[in-house]
Design a protein around this motif. Structure first.
Motif, PDB file in Angstrom:
ATOM      1  N   HIS A 101       0.832  -1.192   0.000  1.00  0.00           N
ATOM      2  CA  HIS A 101       0.000   0.000   0.000  1.00  0.00           C
ATOM      3  C   HIS A 101       0.874   1.253   0.000  1.00  0.00           C
ATOM      4  O   HIS A 101       2.089   1.188   0.220  1.00  0.00           O
ATOM      5  N   ALA A 102       0.241   2.426  -0.232  1.00  0.00           N
ATOM      6  CA  ALA A 102       0.991   3.684  -0.362  1.00  0.00           C
ATOM      7  C   ALA A 102       1.824   3.982   0.874  1.00  0.00           C
ATOM      8  O   ALA A 102       2.981   4.422   0.762  1.00  0.00           O
ATOM      9  N   ASP A 103       1.272   3.740   2.073  1.00  0.00           N
ATOM     10  CA  ASP A 103       2.037   4.039   3.283  1.00  0.00           C
ATOM     11  C   ASP A 103       3.222   3.086   3.447  1.00  0.00           C
ATOM     12  O   ASP A 103       4.296   3.482   3.902  1.00  0.00           O
ATOM     13  N   GLN A 104       3.063   1.821   3.018  1.00  0.00           N
ATOM     14  CA  GLN A 104       4.174   0.863   3.070  1.00  0.00           C
ATOM     15  C   GLN A 104       5.264   1.231   2.072  1.00  0.00           C
ATOM     16  O   GLN A 104       6.460   1.130   2.374  1.00  0.00           O
ATOM     17  N   ILE A 105       4.856   1.661   0.883  1.00  0.00           N
ATOM     18  CA  ILE A 105       5.825   2.098  -0.134  1.00  0.00           C
ATOM     19  C   ILE A 105       6.577   3.322   0.362  1.00  0.00           C
ATOM     20  O   ILE A 105       7.801   3.430   0.190  1.00  0.00           O
ATOM     21  N   GLY A 106       5.861   4.242   1.006  1.00  0.00           N
ATOM     22  CA  GLY A 106       6.503   5.430   1.555  1.00  0.00           C
ATOM     23  C   GLY A 106       7.559   5.078   2.587  1.00  0.00           C
ATOM     24  O   GLY A 106       8.652   5.656   2.602  1.00  0.00           O
ATOM     25  N   LEU A 107       7.261   4.114   3.458  1.00  0.00           N
ATOM     26  CA  LEU A 107       8.223   3.695   4.475  1.00  0.00           C
ATOM     27  C   LEU A 107       9.439   3.032   3.845  1.00  0.00           C
ATOM     28  O   LEU A 107      10.577   3.249   4.275  1.00  0.00           O
ATOM     29  N   LEU A 108       9.212   2.226   2.812  1.00  0.00           N
ATOM     30  CA  LEU A 108      10.320   1.534   2.150  1.00  0.00           C
ATOM     31  C   LEU A 108      11.234   2.518   1.427  1.00  0.00           C
ATOM     32  O   LEU A 108      12.465   2.414   1.503  1.00  0.00           O
ATOM     33  N   LEU A 109      10.640   3.503   0.740  1.00  0.00           N
ATOM     34  CA  LEU A 109      11.448   4.535   0.082  1.00  0.00           C
ATOM     35  C   LEU A 109      12.130   5.427   1.116  1.00  0.00           C
ATOM     36  O   LEU A 109      13.280   5.839   0.935  1.00  0.00           O
ATOM     37  N   GLY A 110      11.415   5.722   2.197  1.00  0.00           N
ATOM     38  CA  GLY A 110      11.997   6.534   3.265  1.00  0.00           C
ATOM     39  C   GLY A 110      13.160   5.846   3.954  1.00  0.00           C
ATOM     40  O   GLY A 110      14.063   6.516   4.470  1.00  0.00           O
ATOM     41  N   PHE A 111      13.152   4.521   3.948  1.00  0.00           N
ATOM     42  CA  PHE A 111      14.253   3.756   4.545  1.00  0.00           C
ATOM     43  C   PHE A 111      15.582   4.084   3.866  1.00  0.00           C
ATOM     44  O   PHE A 111      16.628   4.141   4.522  1.00  0.00           O
ATOM     45  N   SER A 112      15.531   4.337   2.551  1.00  0.00           N
ATOM     46  CA  SER A 112      16.745   4.723   1.814  1.00  0.00           C
ATOM     47  C   SER A 112      17.350   5.991   2.399  1.00  0.00           C
ATOM     48  O   SER A 112      18.556   6.064   2.665  1.00  0.00           O
ATOM     49  N   GLY A 113      16.510   7.003   2.612  1.00  0.00           N
ATOM     50  CA  GLY A 113      16.992   8.246   3.197  1.00  0.00           C
ATOM     51  C   GLY A 113      17.514   8.049   4.604  1.00  0.00           C
ATOM     52  O   GLY A 113      18.525   8.646   4.993  1.00  0.00           O
ATOM     53  N   PHE A 114      16.849   7.202   5.373  1.00  0.00           N
ATOM     54  CA  PHE A 114      17.266   6.916   6.747  1.00  0.00           C
ATOM     55  C   PHE A 114      18.672   6.307   6.779  1.00  0.00           C
ATOM     56  O   PHE A 114      19.524   6.711   7.576  1.00  0.00           O
ATOM     57  N   VAL A 115      18.935   5.344   5.896  1.00  0.00           N
ATOM     58  CA  VAL A 115      20.251   4.702   5.818  1.00  0.00           C
ATOM     59  C   VAL A 115      21.324   5.729   5.474  1.00  0.00           C
ATOM     60  O   VAL A 115      22.410   5.760   6.079  1.00  0.00           O
ATOM     61  N   ILE A 116      21.026   6.594   4.506  1.00  0.00           N
ATOM     62  CA  ILE A 116      22.006   7.584   4.062  1.00  0.00           C
ATOM     63  C   ILE A 116      22.293   8.604   5.155  1.00  0.00           C
ATOM     64  O   ILE A 116      23.440   9.004   5.365  1.00  0.00           O
ATOM     65  N   VAL A 117      21.259   9.023   5.862  1.00  0.00           N
ATOM     66  CA  VAL A 117      21.450   9.966   6.965  1.00  0.00           C
ATOM     67  C   VAL A 117      22.363   9.374   8.035  1.00  0.00           C
ATOM     68  O   VAL A 117      23.256  10.045   8.572  1.00  0.00           O
ATOM     69  N   LEU A 118      22.176   8.100   8.338  1.00  0.00           N
ATOM     70  CA  LEU A 118      22.969   7.462   9.388  1.00  0.00           C
ATOM     71  C   LEU A 118      24.422   7.214   8.975  1.00  0.00           C
ATOM     72  O   LEU A 118      25.332   7.376   9.782  1.00  0.00           O
ATOM     73  N   PHE A 119      24.642   6.839   7.718  1.00  0.00           N
ATOM     74  CA  PHE A 119      25.948   6.291   7.356  1.00  0.00           C
ATOM     75  C   PHE A 119      26.769   7.090   6.349  1.00  0.00           C
ATOM     76  O   PHE A 119      27.976   6.885   6.246  1.00  0.00           O
ATOM     77  N   GLU A 120      26.149   8.017   5.567  1.00  0.00           N
ATOM     78  CA  GLU A 120      26.917   8.607   4.462  1.00  0.00           C
ATOM     79  C   GLU A 120      28.127   9.399   4.930  1.00  0.00           C
ATOM     80  O   GLU A 120      29.228   9.240   4.400  1.00  0.00           O
ATOM     81  N   MET A 121      27.959  10.290   5.900  1.00  0.00           N
ATOM     82  CA  MET A 121      29.072  11.122   6.338  1.00  0.00           C
ATOM     83  C   MET A 121      30.228  10.271   6.861  1.00  0.00           C
ATOM     84  O   MET A 121      31.406  10.531   6.563  1.00  0.00           O
ATOM     85  N   VAL A 122      29.909   9.243   7.630  1.00  0.00           N
ATOM     86  CA  VAL A 122      30.945   8.354   8.165  1.00  0.00           C
ATOM     87  C   VAL A 122      31.614   7.594   7.035  1.00  0.00           C
ATOM     88  O   VAL A 122      32.845   7.478   6.980  1.00  0.00           O
ATOM     89  N   LEU A 123      30.808   7.069   6.106  1.00  0.00           N
ATOM     90  CA  LEU A 123      31.355   6.288   4.999  1.00  0.00           C
ATOM     91  C   LEU A 123      32.278   7.131   4.129  1.00  0.00           C
ATOM     92  O   LEU A 123      33.385   6.699   3.768  1.00  0.00           O
ATOM     93  N   VAL A 124      31.837   8.345   3.797  1.00  0.00           N
ATOM     94  CA  VAL A 124      32.677   9.237   2.983  1.00  0.00           C
ATOM     95  C   VAL A 124      33.959   9.583   3.734  1.00  0.00           C
ATOM     96  O   VAL A 124      35.054   9.602   3.157  1.00  0.00           O
ATOM     97  N   HIS A 125      33.844   9.855   5.027  1.00  0.00           N
ATOM     98  CA  HIS A 125      35.011  10.183   5.850  1.00  0.00           C
ATOM     99  C   HIS A 125      36.027   9.033   5.848  1.00  0.00           C
ATOM    100  O   HIS A 125      37.241   9.259   5.778  1.00  0.00           O
TER     101      HIS A 125
END
Length: 407
Positions: A256-280
């Motif tokens: 459903h739309a809310d489940q799709i939103g959570l799954l797509l939002g998970f991508s942003g959540f992962v990047i917020v948590l790990f991108e700065m550290v990974l790039v560093h």
């Protein structure tokens, strides 16, 4: 644990206050990123458009993005990044508000094109601002911080959009307008009288550095053209995330739309948590060409995972790998682009690079929806993975050529 915390804190070290403020503006703006992930579903379920029509409308978004990226680069070099960003944010507000009134195929296609032109004028201007407010040794970090803000907003936007869609799709458009208005207020408040780093105490140094640097024409720079073609091909594959992937979740997995939103939002959540550290961690241990090689290859593997079905957890795992590949690829495309530019034509280089990504949105939605309609999603994901694999090799090759070129 202390070492991990120290690593996390060190990944943010050296970033200027202006970089944080730019990221805040981007966060507020992208928290309203509700329209595009749900546009395909909106046209399918609310307007009863066919898949080819959906692909064409999304292609109009890409065409507008190309025009906006080119125009944004031109205007930034002429009028400055502040005026261009403020203009873009101000003009998208009324466009989002009236968009729900256009429900025919022709009308919606025209409005999506117009909205995309105005919205994407912002991108090259914002990229130039990031470079001018950052210290040279922290440019990739500054771009990563900006992308972290984008993805934090993107993790909020689709989740909120999925919630609002349960009541009315119109509220998705209104939410985007509110976010753009908020971003405009914050941007003007913080940057109206703020001078860039190179304008405060680095003018003479920048002039001397620029004197020794070749001033290339962005649109006649052969190696940069090849690099941008690869960026475009990568984006055609990657941006299935915003066009066919939500349809795949709905049609094949019955989400459903809310489940799709959570799954797509998970991508942003992962990047917020790990991108700065990974790039560093990777930027001083590996070359840019090595990082982009592996980043693109990991993204290719994530799409290949979609050819088999092991349930919802598998979809989240595939999204995690796609996000990892994104973190290792996209911040460094901006670093390569700004590294080729001189101070006098940063807008042109960033505009051309933005244009390469935007051009993908012309062809990517239609080709993706056409392939899914006629050959199935398994074929689409296989082709997507192969294209990304070829891009990984291409990035390694052309960046090697750039590195060997005398500056």
């Amino acid at each position: 644990m202390k070492a991990l915390i120290r690593l996390y804190l060190n990944s943010y070290k050296g970033l200027s206050p202006a970089a944080w403020l730019l990221a805040l503006v981007m966060l507020i703006n992208r928290a309203g990123s509700m329209v595009i992930p749900f546009l395909g579903i909106y046209m399918s379920s609310e307007l009863n458009f066919s898949k080819p029509q959906i692909g064409i409308v999304l292609g109009c978004f890409g065409l507008g993005s190309v025009c906006g990226s080119w125009l944004g680069g031109l205007l930034t070099d002429k009028f400055g990044s502040f005026k261009v960003q403020a203009f873009s944010l101000a003009m998208v507000i009324p466009l989002f508000l009236i968009l729900p009134q256009f429900r025919t195929f022709e009308g919606l296609a025209t409005m999506i094109f117009t909205l995309s032109v105005v919205a994407d004028i912002f991108r090259p201007a914002n990229s130039v601002s990031v470079a001018r407010y950052a210290k040279p040794e922290n440019i990739t970090k500054a771009y990563s911080l900006n992308r972290m803000a984008v993805n934090l907003g993107f993790s909020i936007g689709p989740a909120l959009g999925g919630f609002l869609a349960k009541f009315s799709y119109d509220w998705i458009f209104y939410g985007n307008a509110i976010a753009a208005a908020s971003a405009l207020i914050v941007f003007i408040l913080f940057f109206r009288n703020r001078k860039a780093r190179t304008e405060v105490n680095q003018i003479n140094i920048s002039a001397e550095e620029d004197k020794d640097k070749p001033v290339r024409n962005a649109y006649a720079d052969g190696k940069f053209i090849v690099f941008n073609i690869l960026c475009c091909l990568f984006s055609m594959a990657f941006f299935q995330l915003l066009s066919t992937l939500p349809l795949f979740y709905k049609e094949i997995h019955g989400l459903h739309a809310d489940q799709i939103g959570l799954l797509l939002g998970f991508s942003g959540f992962v990047i917020v948590l790990f991108e700065m550290v990974l790039v560093h961690v990777v930027e001083h241990r590996f070359s840019v060409r090595q990082i982009m090689l592996w980043g693109t290859a990991i993204a290719a593997f994530s799409y290949l995972m979609l050819t088999v079905d092991f349930g919802i957890a598998w979809l989240f795992l595939a999204m995690f790998f796609l996000s990892t590949g994104e973190m290792l690829t996209l911040p460094f495309t901006a670093t390569v682009a700004i590294g080729r530019a001189s101070r006098s034509n940063q807008g042109a280089y960033m505009g051309f690079n933005s244009l390469a990504f935007a051009a993908a949105n012309i062809f990517s939605p239609y080709l993706g929806t056409y392939t899914a309609e006629h050959y199935g999603y398994t074929t689409l994901w296989t082709i997507t993975a192969i294209l990304m694999g070829l891009c990984s090799i291409g990035f390694y090759w052309i960046i090697t050529k750039m590195d060997r070129e005398p500056s």
